[in-house]
Design a protein around this motif. Structure first.
Motif, PDB file in Angstrom:
ATOM      1  N   PRO A  25     -55.641-111.929  -0.495  1.00 43.13           N
ATOM      2  CA  PRO A  25     -55.403-112.015   0.952  1.00 43.13           C
ATOM      3  C   PRO A  25     -55.089-110.649   1.549  1.00 43.13           C
ATOM      4  O   PRO A  25     -54.528-109.768   0.888  1.00 43.13           O
ATOM      5  N   VAL A  26     -55.471-110.490   2.812  1.00 46.53           N
ATOM      6  CA  VAL A  26     -55.282-109.232   3.517  1.00 46.53           C
ATOM      7  C   VAL A  26     -54.015-109.316   4.362  1.00 46.53           C
ATOM      8  O   VAL A  26     -53.808-110.296   5.083  1.00 46.53           O
ATOM      9  N   HIS A  27     -53.175-108.285   4.287  1.00 44.27           N
ATOM     10  CA  HIS A  27     -51.942-108.228   5.082  1.00 44.27           C
ATOM     11  C   HIS A  27     -52.225-107.377   6.322  1.00 44.27           C
ATOM     12  O   HIS A  27     -52.104-106.152   6.297  1.00 44.27           O
ATOM     13  N   ILE A  28     -52.619-108.041   7.396  1.00 51.54           N
ATOM     14  CA  ILE A  28     -53.013-107.358   8.626  1.00 51.54           C
ATOM     15  C   ILE A  28     -51.767-107.068   9.467  1.00 51.54           C
ATOM     16  O   ILE A  28     -50.911-107.941   9.656  1.00 51.54           O
ATOM     17  N   THR A  29     -51.681-105.854  10.000  1.00 56.01           N
ATOM     18  CA  THR A  29     -50.517-105.492  10.814  1.00 56.01           C
ATOM     19  C   THR A  29     -50.873-105.102  12.245  1.00 56.01           C
ATOM     20  O   THR A  29     -50.006-105.124  13.118  1.00 56.01           O
ATOM     21  N   ARG A  30     -52.110-104.724  12.514  1.00 56.36           N
ATOM     22  CA  ARG A  30     -52.487-104.407  13.895  1.00 56.36           C
ATOM     23  C   ARG A  30     -53.994-104.464  14.037  1.00 56.36           C
ATOM     24  O   ARG A  30     -54.739-104.477  13.043  1.00 56.36           O
ATOM     25  N   GLY A  31     -54.447-104.536  15.308  1.00 57.69           N
ATOM     26  CA  GLY A  31     -55.879-104.589  15.568  1.00 57.69           C
ATOM     27  C   GLY A  31     -56.217-104.001  16.916  1.00 57.69           C
ATOM     28  O   GLY A  31     -55.385-103.966  17.836  1.00 57.69           O
ATOM     29  N   ARG A  32     -57.436-103.540  17.032  1.00 59.69           N
ATOM     30  CA  ARG A  32     -57.945-103.049  18.315  1.00 59.69           C
ATOM     31  C   ARG A  32     -59.467-103.184  18.279  1.00 59.69           C
ATOM     32  O   ARG A  32     -60.119-102.736  17.336  1.00 59.69           O
ATOM     33  N   GLY A  33     -60.004-103.808  19.296  1.00 54.25           N
ATOM     34  CA  GLY A  33     -61.447-103.991  19.368  1.00 54.25           C
ATOM     35  C   GLY A  33     -61.951-104.864  18.239  1.00 54.25           C
ATOM     36  O   GLY A  33     -61.474-105.984  18.035  1.00 54.25           O
ATOM     37  N   ALA A  34     -62.916-104.369  17.464  1.00 53.16           N
ATOM     38  CA  ALA A  34     -63.454-105.112  16.322  1.00 53.16           C
ATOM     39  C   ALA A  34     -62.875-104.599  15.009  1.00 53.16           C
ATOM     40  O   ALA A  34     -63.447-104.859  13.947  1.00 53.16           O
ATOM     41  N   SER A  35     -61.754-103.903  15.069  1.00 51.89           N
ATOM     42  CA  SER A  35     -61.139-103.341  13.872  1.00 51.89           C
ATOM     43  C   SER A  35     -59.750-103.915  13.661  1.00 51.89           C
ATOM     44  O   SER A  35     -59.023-104.201  14.616  1.00 51.89           O
ATOM     45  N   PRO A 397     -65.755-110.367  17.114  1.00 50.52           N
ATOM     46  CA  PRO A 397     -65.379-110.224  18.524  1.00 50.52           C
ATOM     47  C   PRO A 397     -66.563-109.746  19.349  1.00 50.52           C
ATOM     48  O   PRO A 397     -67.471-109.072  18.844  1.00 50.52           O
ATOM     49  N   MET A 398     -66.542-110.080  20.617  1.00 53.17           N
ATOM     50  CA  MET A 398     -67.693-109.824  21.485  1.00 53.17           C
ATOM     51  C   MET A 398     -67.884-108.348  21.817  1.00 53.17           C
ATOM     52  O   MET A 398     -68.865-107.979  22.456  1.00 53.17           O
ATOM     53  N   VAL A 399     -66.954-107.498  21.415  1.00 50.23           N
ATOM     54  CA  VAL A 399     -67.095-106.060  21.630  1.00 50.23           C
ATOM     55  C   VAL A 399     -67.819-105.393  20.468  1.00 50.23           C
ATOM     56  O   VAL A 399     -67.955-104.169  20.442  1.00 50.23           O
ATOM     57  N   PHE A 400     -68.289-106.151  19.512  1.00 55.60           N
ATOM     58  CA  PHE A 400     -69.012-105.626  18.357  1.00 55.60           C
ATOM     59  C   PHE A 400     -70.147-104.721  18.823  1.00 55.60           C
ATOM     60  O   PHE A 400     -70.915-105.069  19.719  1.00 55.60           O
ATOM     61  N   SER A 401     -70.261-103.550  18.204  1.00 56.54           N
ATOM     62  CA  SER A 401     -71.216-102.543  18.651  1.00 56.54           C
ATOM     63  C   SER A 401     -72.362-102.382  17.657  1.00 56.54           C
ATOM     64  O   SER A 401     -72.324-102.919  16.539  1.00 56.54           O
ATOM     65  N   ARG A 402     -73.358-101.593  18.035  1.00 58.66           N
ATOM     66  CA  ARG A 402     -74.445-101.273  17.106  1.00 58.66           C
ATOM     67  C   ARG A 402     -73.919-100.525  15.885  1.00 58.66           C
ATOM     68  O   ARG A 402     -74.396-100.749  14.769  1.00 58.66           O
ATOM     69  N   ALA A 403     -72.965 -99.625  16.093  1.00 57.59           N
ATOM     70  CA  ALA A 403     -72.379 -98.913  14.958  1.00 57.59           C
ATOM     71  C   ALA A 403     -71.679 -99.888  14.015  1.00 57.59           C
ATOM     72  O   ALA A 403     -71.783 -99.762  12.778  1.00 57.59           O
ATOM     73  N   ASP A 404     -70.964-100.881  14.571  1.00 59.65           N
ATOM     74  CA  ASP A 404     -70.348-101.911  13.744  1.00 59.65           C
ATOM     75  C   ASP A 404     -71.415-102.686  12.975  1.00 59.65           C
ATOM     76  O   ASP A 404     -71.249-102.982  11.786  1.00 59.65           O
ATOM     77  N   ALA A 405     -72.504-103.019  13.652  1.00 55.42           N
ATOM     78  CA  ALA A 405     -73.597-103.746  13.008  1.00 55.42           C
ATOM     79  C   ALA A 405     -74.178-102.940  11.850  1.00 55.42           C
ATOM     80  O   ALA A 405     -74.449-103.490  10.771  1.00 55.42           O
ATOM     81  N   ASP A 406     -74.367-101.638  12.061  1.00 56.80           N
ATOM     82  CA  ASP A 406     -74.906-100.788  10.994  1.00 56.80           C
ATOM     83  C   ASP A 406     -73.969-100.765   9.788  1.00 56.80           C
ATOM     84  O   ASP A 406     -74.421-100.816   8.635  1.00 56.80           O
TER      85      ASP A 406
END
Length: 421
Positions: A25-35, A397-406
């Motif tokens: 499991p991943v211990h997530i502590t913060r997020g912004r955008g698609a990260s 998330p709907m802000v996913f970009s082409r760079a994220d896709a790559d």
């Protein structure tokens, strides 16, 4: 705190079998955008979460929540303009006359939708597919097939075979719409003969939990005819496809090409803030309000409404539906370049995509699980779905970009290269 210690503490305080994603499991502590970032500061690409519909920690939505919370938050038996302003903005997106009822979760919204169908028809029986999920209340859990309820499945529920890509109903995709409708007709007949009667049919319009099995606009037309002829309601769960995710349309039912009696919505509605609701035709809402004394303390409270209103504004002003269409098409094309014998079909609607895996015609659920885990180790979060959990699920998330896709495609190609043909 190390993950092993967190997991032990979680079980001690929350009880056994509380689900987590991934073998580690991943211990997530913060997020912004698609990260997302874990406790060690490692970044993960989020290719799974529709909760943060407009992106994790969107500053405009955070500000709207904070500003309203500092001004006023109370229950909904006081007059407040916020819910009315939001209703006008949301209903303008529907395309047919409707009225809004707000809840806190999609499960609650689906539960209310079932009661609406009962109020209109005076009957108790419902139909859903045999590979679906619509929430956690007792009523909607009876539609799902994840685990049988204590005492067995209730007699007023019928589950019809879900549309399928590997083994289409009726033997081919061409006849699958008619075969699906024929199964619904048989279920209606059973409910009527049982004395429960037929109140309604609940579905996700892109059959998301069924694996988004390659249906096309018009697929539901024969079923709509059968349901309308029997006097039942069509209850459309838009929790996953709604709010522009399919790209070409704001709602999944618009894409599929039918008009429901009730549409329900949930997680994406507030970008992670617990707000949900439904829109019903006025005559349906009137029947429900007459039959049930329904009140929801927090449904439509000022802070939730502020979050939901800002989500609508962000979708519009930041062009997120158009981004879903453009980046989704780009991602779909790139995913289709991955060549592996296990891949049966790669399909997508906007920013909801699936890769179906099979070995010698049989669903390859074990291999799909290995790929999801391998992607997690490469710091990309995705999931799987389908009756055999054999379909890779990409729903960022709907802000996913082409760079994220790559980034996603490059790492996914590496994972497939590690899987034996």
């Amino acid at each position: 705190m190390a993950n092993d210690a967190l997991i032990a503490r979680r079980e001690r305080l929350l009880g056994p079998n509380v689900p987590t994603f991934y073998a580690r499991p991943v211990h997530i502590t913060r997020g912004r955008g698609a990260s997302l970032w874990d406790a060690d500061g490692t970044r993960y690409l989020d290719a799974y979460n529709n909760v943060a519909h407009c992106g994790h920690g969107h500053p405009r939505i955070v500000a709207a929540i904070c500003e309203q919370a500092a001004r006023l938050n109370t229950h909904t038996r006081y007059l407040h303009e916020g819910i009315l302003d939001y209703a006008e903005a949301l209903l303008a997106r529907i395309g047919w006359p409707g009225q809004l009822l707000m809840t806190c979760t999609g499960s609650e919204a689906n539960d209310v939708a079932l009661r609406m169908a009962q109020a209109v028809t005076g009957k108790r029986g419902f139909i859903a597919t045999d590979n679906t999920y619509h929430g956690n209340t007792t009523a909607v859990a009876h539609l799902s097939t994840r685990r049988p309820p204590i005492g067995g499945w209730p007699e007023h529920i019928r589950r019809v075979p879900a549309p399928d890509s590997l083994t289409p109903l009726g033997g081919s995709r061409a006849v699958q719409p008619e075969a699906f409708a024929a199964n619904i007709a048989r279920a209606i007949d059973e409910l009527e003969r049982s004395g429960h009667g037929f109140a309604g049919f609940m579905l996700c319009p892109i059959f998301a939990n069924e694996g988004m099995p390659g249906v096309a606009p018009g697929f539901l037309d024969p079923s709509v005819e059968v349901i309308r002829r029997a006097g039942g309601l069509i209850l459309c769960d838009e929790v996953q496809p709604g709010f522009g995710r399919v790209g070409a349309h704001f709602w999944g039912h618009e894409w599929l090409g039918f008009q429901p009696d009730v549409i329900t919505m949930g997680k994406p509605m507030g970008n992670g803030h617990p707000v949900a609701g439904l829109v019903a035709k006025p005559e349906v809402m009137a029947a429900f309000r007459e039959a049930f004394g329904y009140f929801n303390t927090f449904g439509g409270n000022p802070v939730s409404v502020a979050a939901a209103m800002e989500v609508l504004r962000v979708i519009e002003e930041e062009g997120l539906q158009a981004n879903a269409a453009e980046v989704g098409a780009y991602l779909l094309g790139a995913l289709r370049q991955i060549d592996h014998p296990l891949i049966v079909e790669t399909r997508g609607l906007g920013l909801f995509l699936g890769i179906e895996l099979a070995r010698e015609g049989e669903p390859a659920g074990e291999e799909a699980g290995r790929i999801v885990e391998a992607m997690r180790e490469r710091h990309v979060l995705m999931g799987r779905v389908g009756r055999a959990q054999h379909i890779l699920k990409i729903r960022p998330p709907m802000v996913f970009s082409r760079a994220d896709a790559d980034e996603l495609v490059g790492k996914l190609a590496e994972c497939f290269a590690e899987i034996a043909p």
